[in-house]
Design a protein around this motif. Structure first.
Motif, PDB file in Angstrom:
ATOM      1  N   SER A  13       0.804  -1.221   0.000  1.00 51.10           N
ATOM      2  CA  SER A  13       0.000   0.000   0.000  1.00 51.10           C
ATOM      3  C   SER A  13       0.840   1.275   0.000  1.00 51.10           C
ATOM      4  O   SER A  13       0.305   2.367   0.139  1.00 51.10           O
ATOM      5  N   ASP A  14       2.161   1.123  -0.155  1.00 51.20           N
ATOM      6  CA  ASP A  14       3.044   2.286  -0.159  1.00 51.20           C
ATOM      7  C   ASP A  14       3.356   2.697  -1.599  1.00 51.20           C
ATOM      8  O   ASP A  14       4.081   2.004  -2.315  1.00 51.20           O
ATOM      9  N   SER A  17       7.143   3.092  -2.635  1.00 46.09           N
ATOM     10  CA  SER A  17       7.837   1.812  -2.824  1.00 46.09           C
ATOM     11  C   SER A  17       7.496   1.193  -4.174  1.00 46.09           C
ATOM     12  O   SER A  17       8.375   0.673  -4.871  1.00 46.09           O
ATOM     13  N   SER A  53      -5.983   2.048  -0.180  1.00 44.38           N
ATOM     14  CA  SER A  53      -4.819   2.440   0.621  1.00 44.38           C
ATOM     15  C   SER A  53      -3.694   2.998  -0.240  1.00 44.38           C
ATOM     16  O   SER A  53      -3.079   4.012   0.108  1.00 44.38           O
ATOM     17  N   ILE A  54      -3.406   2.355  -1.356  1.00 43.91           N
ATOM     18  CA  ILE A  54      -2.323   2.863  -2.198  1.00 43.91           C
ATOM     19  C   ILE A  54      -2.741   4.166  -2.882  1.00 43.91           C
ATOM     20  O   ILE A  54      -1.914   5.032  -3.166  1.00 43.91           O
ATOM     21  N   SER A  57      -2.078   6.707  -0.296  1.00 44.28           N
ATOM     22  CA  SER A  57      -0.631   6.886  -0.224  1.00 44.28           C
ATOM     23  C   SER A  57      -0.139   7.765  -1.371  1.00 44.28           C
ATOM     24  O   SER A  57       0.766   8.595  -1.198  1.00 44.28           O
ATOM     25  N   SER A  61       1.857  11.486  -1.221  1.00 49.87           N
ATOM     26  CA  SER A  61       3.085  11.845  -1.929  1.00 49.87           C
ATOM     27  C   SER A  61       2.880  13.031  -2.866  1.00 49.87           C
ATOM     28  O   SER A  61       3.787  13.845  -3.053  1.00 49.87           O
TER      29      SER A  61
END
Length: 205
Positions: A13-14, A17, A53-54, A57, A61
């Motif tokens: 979910s990041d 990354s 979630s991503i 995220s 950002s």
């Protein structure tokens, strides 16, 4: 030449990354201009494993002022990379994940306060250049999240900082309470003077 196949980041979910590791990413950044036209308080309801979630995220950002200079690296190959909005990199972003809050029902409010205190301390450290060392120390000295939040709001208002709150898994622990303790307990913490309802009132300012 054999074409390299990107890995599917299942369960990851990041956003940073995924991009930095060149994993498969479904670009949804074309929706950002539309989101910015919506009311301030947005509520995303989608099925599990739908990418909420991503997506959150990614919002972090995109709007985080501390990541403004990473825009080309993170978003250059995405739709928004060619169509940035004026709000890109203009916010101090507080990202909360309520699935991290666990514990028995009798200490849940205490756990909630502890989690929010940790996140708010991390927030002012992350944006220490904006708040100054004295305010950071003052905020971190408080033991109640509401007191920390009040100081942050006061400084942000005085200095015209733009704040952005993202809450992931907002209903995670409340669903657990509903399933394990029943509707009466659930109602007690989410309605009237329930502490969970009070949390959202505090964040609204």
């Amino acid at each position: 030449m054999e074409q390299q196949v990107k890995r599917v980041p299942y369960g990851v979910s990041d956003f940073v990354s995924v991009i930095e590791q060149n994993q498969y990413y479904v670009d949804k950044t074309m929706f950002l201009p539309d989101l910015e036209k919506q009311p301030d308080n947005l509520f995303f309801i989608r099925p599990r494993r739908f990418g909420k979630s991503i997506f959150l995220s990614m919002l972090y950002s995109y709007y985080d002022c501390n990541q403004k200079n990473k825009f080309e690296t993170l978003f250059g190959d995405l739709w928004i990379g060619k169509h940035p909005t004026s709000l890109q990199g203009t916010y101090q972003v507080l990202f909360l994940d309520f699935s991290q809050i666990t514990g028995k029902i009798d200490i849940l409010e205490e756990r909630f306060n502890a989690y929010l205190c940790i996140k708010l301390d991390s927030f002012v450290e992350q944006y220490a250049a904006y708040y100054g060392s004295e305010k950071v120390v003052e905020i971190k000295s408080k033991t109640e999240y509401a007191d920390k939040l009040q100081i942050i709001f006061e400084v942000a208002k005085a200095k015209q900082f733009q704040l952005y709150l993202i809450i992931d898994e907002y209903d995670n622990f409340t669903n657990v309470i509903l399933n394990e303790h029943g509707e009466k307990v659930y109602h007690a913490i989410t309605h009237a003077d329930g502490f969970y309802r009070d949390v959202f009132k505090k964040f609204k300012g």
